[in-house]
Design a protein around this motif. Sequence first.
Motif, PDB file in Angstrom:
ATOM      1  N   GLN A 230       0.840  -1.200   0.000  1.00  0.00           N
ATOM      2  CA  GLN A 230       0.000   0.000   0.000  1.00  0.00           C
ATOM      3  C   GLN A 230       0.880   1.258   0.000  1.00  0.00           C
ATOM      4  OE1 GLN A 230      -2.592   0.400   3.398  1.00  0.00           O
ATOM      5  NE2 GLN A 230      -3.964   1.763   2.307  1.00  0.00           N
ATOM      6  N   LYS A 231       1.940   1.260   0.809  1.00  0.00           N
ATOM      7  CA  LYS A 231       2.855   2.401   0.841  1.00  0.00           C
ATOM      8  C   LYS A 231       3.489   2.605  -0.529  1.00  0.00           C
ATOM      9  CE  LYS A 231       6.869   4.191   3.328  1.00  0.00           C
ATOM     10  NZ  LYS A 231       7.795   3.961   4.443  1.00  0.00           N
ATOM     11  N   SER A 232       3.905   1.510  -1.161  1.00  0.00           N
ATOM     12  CA  SER A 232       4.512   1.601  -2.487  1.00  0.00           C
ATOM     13  C   SER A 232       3.543   2.205  -3.494  1.00  0.00           C
ATOM     14  CB  SER A 232       4.968   0.218  -2.972  1.00  0.00           C
ATOM     15  OG  SER A 232       6.009  -0.260  -2.178  1.00  0.00           O
ATOM     16  N   GLN A 233       2.292   1.823  -3.417  1.00  0.00           N
ATOM     17  CA  GLN A 233       1.288   2.355  -4.341  1.00  0.00           C
ATOM     18  C   GLN A 233       1.061   3.845  -4.109  1.00  0.00           C
ATOM     19  OE1 GLN A 233      -0.008   0.611  -6.956  1.00  0.00           O
ATOM     20  NE2 GLN A 233      -0.750   2.606  -7.579  1.00  0.00           N
ATOM     21  N   TYR A 234       1.013   4.252  -2.850  1.00  0.00           N
ATOM     22  CA  TYR A 234       0.837   5.671  -2.541  1.00  0.00           C
ATOM     23  C   TYR A 234       2.029   6.490  -3.021  1.00  0.00           C
ATOM     24  CZ  TYR A 234      -3.303   4.879   0.377  1.00  0.00           C
ATOM     25  OH  TYR A 234      -4.554   4.563   0.827  1.00  0.00           O
TER      26      TYR A 234
ATOM     27  N   ALA B 252      18.088  10.219   1.095  1.00  0.00           N
ATOM     28  CA  ALA B 252      18.806   9.019   0.640  1.00  0.00           C
ATOM     29  C   ALA B 252      18.011   7.744   0.930  1.00  0.00           C
ATOM     30  CB  ALA B 252      20.176   8.936   1.299  1.00  0.00           C
ATOM     31  N   HIS B 253      17.273   7.730   2.033  1.00  0.00           N
ATOM     32  CA  HIS B 253      16.447   6.558   2.350  1.00  0.00           C
ATOM     33  C   HIS B 253      15.309   6.407   1.340  1.00  0.00           C
ATOM     34  CE1 HIS B 253      17.782   6.835   6.830  1.00  0.00           C
ATOM     35  NE2 HIS B 253      18.720   6.320   6.045  1.00  0.00           N
ATOM     36  N   PHE B 254      14.758   7.531   0.920  1.00  0.00           N
ATOM     37  CA  PHE B 254      13.697   7.510  -0.085  1.00  0.00           C
ATOM     38  C   PHE B 254      14.239   6.980  -1.410  1.00  0.00           C
ATOM     39  CE2 PHE B 254      11.122  10.090  -3.255  1.00  0.00           C
ATOM     40  CZ  PHE B 254      10.013   9.275  -3.199  1.00  0.00           C
ATOM     41  N   THR B 255      15.417   7.439  -1.784  1.00  0.00           N
ATOM     42  CA  THR B 255      16.051   6.962  -3.015  1.00  0.00           C
ATOM     43  C   THR B 255      16.320   5.472  -2.940  1.00  0.00           C
ATOM     44  OG1 THR B 255      17.028   9.117  -3.448  1.00  0.00           O
ATOM     45  CG2 THR B 255      18.061   7.229  -4.529  1.00  0.00           C
TER      46      THR B 255
ATOM     47  N   ARG C  51       4.078   5.710  -5.426  1.00  0.00           N
ATOM     48  CA  ARG C  51       4.001   5.685  -6.892  1.00  0.00           C
ATOM     49  C   ARG C  51       3.000   6.730  -7.392  1.00  0.00           C
ATOM     50  NH1 ARG C  51       1.566   3.295 -11.282  1.00  0.00           N
ATOM     51  NH2 ARG C  51       2.954   2.291 -12.761  1.00  0.00           N
ATOM     52  N   ASN C  52       1.840   6.787  -6.766  1.00  0.00           N
ATOM     53  CA  ASN C  52       0.812   7.750  -7.171  1.00  0.00           C
ATOM     54  C   ASN C  52       1.276   9.188  -6.982  1.00  0.00           C
ATOM     55  OD1 ASN C  52      -0.911   5.674  -7.847  1.00  0.00           O
ATOM     56  ND2 ASN C  52      -2.072   5.769  -5.948  1.00  0.00           N
ATOM     57  N   HIS C  53       1.961   9.469  -5.885  1.00  0.00           N
ATOM     58  CA  HIS C  53       2.454  10.824  -5.632  1.00  0.00           C
ATOM     59  C   HIS C  53       3.532  11.201  -6.640  1.00  0.00           C
ATOM     60  CE1 HIS C  53       0.138  10.742  -1.981  1.00  0.00           C
ATOM     61  NE2 HIS C  53       0.557  11.946  -1.658  1.00  0.00           N
ATOM     62  N   LEU C  54       4.355  10.244  -7.021  1.00  0.00           N
ATOM     63  CA  LEU C  54       5.363  10.534  -8.039  1.00  0.00           C
ATOM     64  C   LEU C  54       4.712  10.736  -9.400  1.00  0.00           C
ATOM     65  CD1 LEU C  54       8.173   8.032  -7.027  1.00  0.00           C
ATOM     66  CD2 LEU C  54       8.268  10.524  -6.897  1.00  0.00           C
ATOM     67  N   ALA C  55       3.705   9.949  -9.695  1.00  0.00           N
ATOM     68  CA  ALA C  55       3.057  10.002 -11.002  1.00  0.00           C
ATOM     69  C   ALA C  55       2.315  11.313 -11.231  1.00  0.00           C
ATOM     70  CB  ALA C  55       2.088   8.827 -11.160  1.00  0.00           C
ATOM     71  N   ASP C  56       1.853  11.947 -10.167  1.00  0.00           N
ATOM     72  CA  ASP C  56       1.109  13.193 -10.386  1.00  0.00           C
ATOM     73  C   ASP C  56       2.012  14.297 -10.928  1.00  0.00           C
ATOM     74  OD1 ASP C  56       2.362  14.636  -8.293  1.00  0.00           O
ATOM     75  OD2 ASP C  56       0.668  14.445  -6.941  1.00  0.00           O
ATOM     76  N   GLY C  57       3.325  14.135 -10.747  1.00  0.00           N
ATOM     77  CA  GLY C  57       4.272  15.095 -11.303  1.00  0.00           C
ATOM     78  C   GLY C  57       4.326  16.430 -10.593  1.00  0.00           C
ATOM     79  N   LYS C  58       3.484  16.636  -9.599  1.00  0.00           N
ATOM     80  CA  LYS C  58       3.403  17.923  -8.917  1.00  0.00           C
ATOM     81  C   LYS C  58       3.935  17.886  -7.490  1.00  0.00           C
ATOM     82  CE  LYS C  58      -0.962  18.255 -10.917  1.00  0.00           C
ATOM     83  NZ  LYS C  58      -2.364  18.413 -10.663  1.00  0.00           N
ATOM     84  N   THR C  59       3.791  16.761  -6.841  1.00  0.00           N
ATOM     85  CA  THR C  59       4.190  16.665  -5.443  1.00  0.00           C
ATOM     86  C   THR C  59       5.708  16.690  -5.317  1.00  0.00           C
ATOM     87  OG1 THR C  59       2.247  15.261  -5.047  1.00  0.00           O
ATOM     88  CG2 THR C  59       3.911  15.337  -3.317  1.00  0.00           C
ATOM     89  N   PRO C  60       6.257  17.670  -4.605  1.00  0.00           N
ATOM     90  CA  PRO C  60       7.711  17.736  -4.443  1.00  0.00           C
ATOM     91  C   PRO C  60       8.240  16.515  -3.686  1.00  0.00           C
ATOM     92  CG  PRO C  60       6.672  19.789  -3.744  1.00  0.00           C
ATOM     93  CD  PRO C  60       5.575  18.785  -3.963  1.00  0.00           C
ATOM     94  N   PHE C  61       9.450  16.123  -4.027  1.00  0.00           N
ATOM     95  CA  PHE C  61      10.053  14.969  -3.347  1.00  0.00           C
ATOM     96  C   PHE C  61      10.100  15.199  -1.835  1.00  0.00           C
ATOM     97  CE2 PHE C  61      12.425  14.200  -7.480  1.00  0.00           C
ATOM     98  CZ  PHE C  61      11.583  13.177  -7.871  1.00  0.00           C
ATOM     99  N   ALA C  62      10.422  16.402  -1.405  1.00  0.00           N
ATOM    100  CA  ALA C  62      10.515  16.701   0.031  1.00  0.00           C
ATOM    101  C   ALA C  62       9.190  16.424   0.735  1.00  0.00           C
ATOM    102  CB  ALA C  62      10.940  18.146   0.249  1.00  0.00           C
TER     103      ALA C  62
ATOM    104  N   GLU D 191       5.870  13.035   4.183  1.00  0.00           N
ATOM    105  CA  GLU D 191       4.566  12.377   4.349  1.00  0.00           C
ATOM    106  C   GLU D 191       4.698  10.885   4.650  1.00  0.00           C
ATOM    107  OE1 GLU D 191       0.427  11.577   1.890  1.00  0.00           O
ATOM    108  OE2 GLU D 191       1.727  13.225   1.262  1.00  0.00           O
ATOM    109  N   PHE D 192       5.673  10.235   4.029  1.00  0.00           N
ATOM    110  CA  PHE D 192       5.798   8.797   4.207  1.00  0.00           C
ATOM    111  C   PHE D 192       6.859   8.394   5.223  1.00  0.00           C
ATOM    112  CE2 PHE D 192       3.603   9.316   0.210  1.00  0.00           C
ATOM    113  CZ  PHE D 192       2.510   8.496   0.429  1.00  0.00           C
ATOM    114  N   GLY D 193       7.402   9.366   5.934  1.00  0.00           N
ATOM    115  CA  GLY D 193       8.248   9.080   7.077  1.00  0.00           C
ATOM    116  C   GLY D 193       9.679   8.658   6.778  1.00  0.00           C
ATOM    117  N   PHE D 194      10.183   9.018   5.615  1.00  0.00           N
ATOM    118  CA  PHE D 194      11.587   8.728   5.335  1.00  0.00           C
ATOM    119  C   PHE D 194      12.422   9.742   6.106  1.00  0.00           C
ATOM    120  CE2 PHE D 194       9.337   7.138   1.590  1.00  0.00           C
ATOM    121  CZ  PHE D 194       9.826   5.844   1.529  1.00  0.00           C
ATOM    122  N   SER D 195      13.426   9.268   6.830  1.00  0.00           N
ATOM    123  CA  SER D 195      14.200  10.178   7.669  1.00  0.00           C
ATOM    124  C   SER D 195      15.207  11.000   6.876  1.00  0.00           C
ATOM    125  CB  SER D 195      14.924   9.402   8.777  1.00  0.00           C
ATOM    126  OG  SER D 195      15.740   8.385   8.236  1.00  0.00           O
TER     127      SER D 195
END
Length: 67
Positions: A4-8, A33-36, A10-21, A26-30
Amino acid sequence: MLKQKSQYVRNHLADGKTPFAEIIKEFGFSLPAHFTTYCKKYFGCSPTQLRRKLIAEYMKEATGNRV
């Protein structure tokens, strides 16, 4: 839960608008680099590469594969 986290993510990346930060927070990456690392492990590419791929797939679908 992980699927479910992976899908969320993916969806946030796909919208093209949500900044990586914002996604990182939002998903709790500290750290970014952990997100990458997460993206490379679960999607096989960096967040930037995944975003480009998802947007390209969307454009193909939206234009009837004429991109």
